[in-house]
Design a protein around this motif. Structure first.
Motif: not given
Length: 197
Positions: A129-130, A133, A136-137
């Motif tokens: 999950n990290r 993120d 995506e950033h």
């Protein structure tokens, strides 16, 4: 076999045999012809299917080293060829992380077909999950088009990010952890060759 613990979304995308493997294809047949290994130190991966820029992407991480792989913009044929995509992404991400010939030869020695189940660790899922993120950033900040990416650079970038592991006090640097694992395996193989029983 290399165990891949897939999240439900990824598991449902894959067509598997009764043994939990993908059917052999002309591109992955060579993996199925390799001799079996009772305990494969490269085994133990988690995989997660995410949608980014309206494209299917698979994020993977090695359980013990947290070494990441990014497989972007997958189509239906890519899921059928997940063994080949995994090998290609793993070897090229290692190259982007500065792996030398010994690292690559050792990794190749332990490559086997993926054997998929849906038994997932919450700790490793937290890492995935990290990764999502952070990736995506990166896509947003660097204005990257996921359809134009191989994922090798993204994997190497994520491999240079420290990860916390449940039950461990120290953080893990995935790139260093994977290269160290491959060096240790190379040393063990060299010792066995020099000291045959």
């Amino acid at each position: 076999m290399l165990k891949l613990h897939a999240t439900r979304k990824l598991f449902e995308k894959l067509t598997l045999t009764s043994e939990g493997t993908l059917p052999a294809t002309p591109m992955s047949k060579w993996l199925y012809e390799k001799p079996t290994i009772d305990i494969n130190p490269l085994s133990g991966w988690h995989g997660h299917l995410v949608t980014l820029q309206r494209r299917n992407c698979v994020l993977m991480t090695h359980d013990s080293t947290r070494f990441p792989l990014v497989l972007p913009a997958l189509t239906k044929p890519d899921f059928a060829e997940l063994n080949d995509r995994f090998v290609d992404t793993f070897m090229n991400t290692l190259l982007k992380c500065g792996a030398n010939e010994v690292h690559l030869e050792t990794a190749d020695k332990y490559l086997r077909p993926l054997q998929v189940d849906s038994d997932c660790s919450r700790s490793v899922q937290g890492t995935l999950n990290r990764m999502k993120d952070e990736f995506e950033h990166q896509l947003y900040y660097d204005r990257l088009n996921i359809a134009d990416m191989t994922g090798y650079n993204a994997g190497a970038w994520l491999a240079d990010t420290p990860r916390s592991v449940k039950g461990q006090k120290m953080v893990l640097w995935p790139k260093d952890a994977m290269l160290t694992l491959l060096e240790r395996l190379a040393d063990q193989n060299r010792f066995k060759e020099e000291n045959p029983r």
